[in-house]
Enzyme design. Structure first.
Site, PDB file in Angstrom:
ATOM      1  N   TYR A   6       0.830  -1.195   0.000  1.00 23.79           N
ATOM      2  CA  TYR A   6       0.000   0.000   0.000  1.00 23.79           C
ATOM      3  C   TYR A   6       0.874   1.259   0.000  1.00 23.79           C
ATOM      4  O   TYR A   6       2.091   1.188  -0.152  1.00 23.79           O
ATOM      5  CB  TYR A   6      -0.963  -0.039   1.188  1.00 23.79           C
ATOM      6  CG  TYR A   6      -2.019  -1.112   1.043  1.00 23.79           C
ATOM      7  CD1 TYR A   6      -3.106  -0.936   0.181  1.00 23.79           C
ATOM      8  CD2 TYR A   6      -1.935  -2.319   1.744  1.00 23.79           C
ATOM      9  CE1 TYR A   6      -4.072  -1.925   0.031  1.00 23.79           C
ATOM     10  CE2 TYR A   6      -2.892  -3.307   1.591  1.00 23.79           C
ATOM     11  CZ  TYR A   6      -3.958  -3.107   0.736  1.00 23.79           C
ATOM     12  OH  TYR A   6      -4.905  -4.084   0.581  1.00 23.79           O
ATOM     13  N   CYS A  56     -13.126 -15.834   0.993  1.00 24.23           N
ATOM     14  CA  CYS A  56     -13.363 -14.534   1.623  1.00 24.23           C
ATOM     15  C   CYS A  56     -12.664 -13.427   0.853  1.00 24.23           C
ATOM     16  O   CYS A  56     -13.238 -12.348   0.622  1.00 24.23           O
ATOM     17  CB  CYS A  56     -12.905 -14.563   3.079  1.00 24.23           C
ATOM     18  SG  CYS A  56     -11.202 -15.128   3.337  1.00 24.23           S
TER      19      CYS A  56
END
Length: 463
Positions: A239, A412
């Site tokens: 990130y 998920c």
């Protein structure tokens, strides 16, 4: 086996945590369209608090208010100003109802080169250190990702029926199929194309970087004011802050690029400015990848130096991750367990012995050994906390055989990437906790308050 090691208290800053078991930060995609926390978020976290976790670390909450913060299909939580505060405050209050459970906010300045333009501002690229686009190498997809790719894009299975063959390809061999992979995804699965091939970010100006440094300190202070127990800087696995640290994604030629000291400047300024804003004692730490695990990426030795600098700037705990989106098989979702602990000794050494949190466990015996051996100070559960929110309570009660184990299928994760609601193959209530209040509203403290209120209401005369 009692696993007593897992249930010893630990001190982080001015916070005492009742046990050594944390819920790892994960983006579940449960926020509203504008990033507001909802009753679904509250139920999600309160269920894990009731399940016995000593510490909840939230999903990364983006404090960057600018259109170039970077976006994702999973719709990240926001924490940019007062409009968001009371929604977080409600969640914090519910978590605190459960036996001194503590909650830390993971705070993020943005997505960086792993981000995409926001739906409302498609002309505005995500901001990053340099104008370099990300591309996932299919050879880095592990078994879980392989299973999900084949599920959502059957054409992908036709193109690559044997992933092991691709995983063993040389760079030259892979170059021959790379274009075909992109073409199939572009035609058959645009959502996955969006994940595998990043948009080119816009290089941030020095003024924009300094603006985020200053804003981060303000928003961290706001988190403490609404009673979060701690704040964690979101700087791992690719990130924005990680992309500044990494020479793969940071090719700047100013004070924020080049040498490791320059590449770390953004993160270190955030830590320094925030610590000065919040005071000396509060729990304030950093999550970092122990190694980028990509050629030319930031190495473990460099990360150790960053850890040392962060400690000097004011961090008082560290949370370990690894890899980035470029290498999803080795990053935050490996097929097995306990792959991250290998970085913990380096973090401990570089930080002078500050508390370290290590993720990725299923078996309580493995987790207990990591604590008892001194390799790490806390363990955290990510996907396993989705599969069984009551893992800590079951371990403490000696009901280990009742644990619902994560099967590492990656469903998920994949559902978040393709705009589907979060699902778990072994826990039908995952993401739907709001519909089952018996899972999370059963707190004796709250029930006592509600019953007193009811008694007084029942005593009123009928009119």
């Amino acid at each position: 086996m009692a696993y007593d090691e897992l249930f010893e208290p630990i001190q982080i800053g001015d916070v005492e945590i009742k046990n050594r078991i944390a819920m790892a930060p994960m983006n579940p995609g449960l926020s509203g369209p504008e990033g507001y926390h909802t009753d679904v978020n509250t139920a999600w976290y309160a269920t894990r608090a009731r399940g016995g976790f000593g510490l909840i670390i939230t999903e990364c909450c983006v404090m960057n208010p600018h259109p170039w913060h970077g976006s994702e299909i999973l719709n990240p939580s926001r924490f940019t100003d007062y409009r968001y505060y009371r929604y977080h405050s409600e969640m914090v209050q519910f978590v605190h109802e459960y036996s001194q459970c503590k909650i830390f906010m993971q705070l993020s300045p943005g997505w960086g080169w792993q981000g995409h333009p926001h739906a409302e501002t498609p002309e505005c690229p995500s901001g990053g250190p340099s104008a370099i686009a990300l591309e996932v190498d299919v050879r880095n997809l592990n078994k879980g990702w392989e299973r999900q790719m084949k599920r959502v894009t059957p054409e992908f299975a036709e193109l690559i029926p044997d992933f092991d063959t691709v995983r063993n390809m040389s760079d030259e061999e892979y170059a021959a199929v790379r274009g075909m992979v992109r073409d199939v995804l572009a035609e058959k699965s645009p959502d996955m194309l969006h994940v595998m091939y990043g948009d080119t970010p816009r290089e941030l100006t020095v003024g924009e970087i300094v603006d985020l440094e200053d804003r981060f300190a303000v928003q961290a202070d706001a988190a403490f004011k609404i009673e979060y127990d701690g704040v964690e800087v979101h700087a791992p696995h690719g990130y924005l802050l990680h992309s500044f640290l990494s020479p793969r994604s940071n090719q700047r030629h100013d004070q924020y690029g080049g040498s490791l000291e320059n590449r770390a400047r953004f993160l270190l300024n955030i830590v320094d400015k925030t610590r000065k804003k919040i005071g000396p004692d509060k729990a304030f730490g950093v999550r970092l990848s122990g190694d980028e695990l990509m050629p030319g990426g930031i190495s473990h030795e460099e990360i150790k130096q960053v850890v040392s600098w962060c400690k000097d700037a004011g961090a008082n705990f560290f949370n370990i991750s690894q890899g980035s989106y470029e290498n999803p098989g080795a990053a935050f979702a490996p097929d097995g367990e306990n792959e991250f602990t290998r970085w913990a000794p380096g973090f401990k050494e570089a930080s002078g012995g500050l508390p370290v949190i290590t993720p990725n466990f299923i078996d309580p015996a493995v987790a207990a050994e990591v604590i008892s051996s001194g390799q790490s100070d806390m363990i955290s559960l990510g996907r396993q906390a989705i599969a069984d929110p009551f893992w800590p309570a079951k371990v403490k009660a000696g009901r280990v055989d009742d644990i619902v184990k994560c099967v590492r299928c990656q469903r998920c994760y994949m559902n978040l990437m393709i705009s589907h609601w979060l699902e778990c193959s072994v826990n039908p209530t995952a993401g739907r906790e709001k519909l089952y209040p018996d899972l999370w509203l059963n707190t004796p403290k709250l029930e006592k308050k509600v019953n007193r209120f009811r008694e007084k209401a029942d005593a009123l005369p009928q009119i």
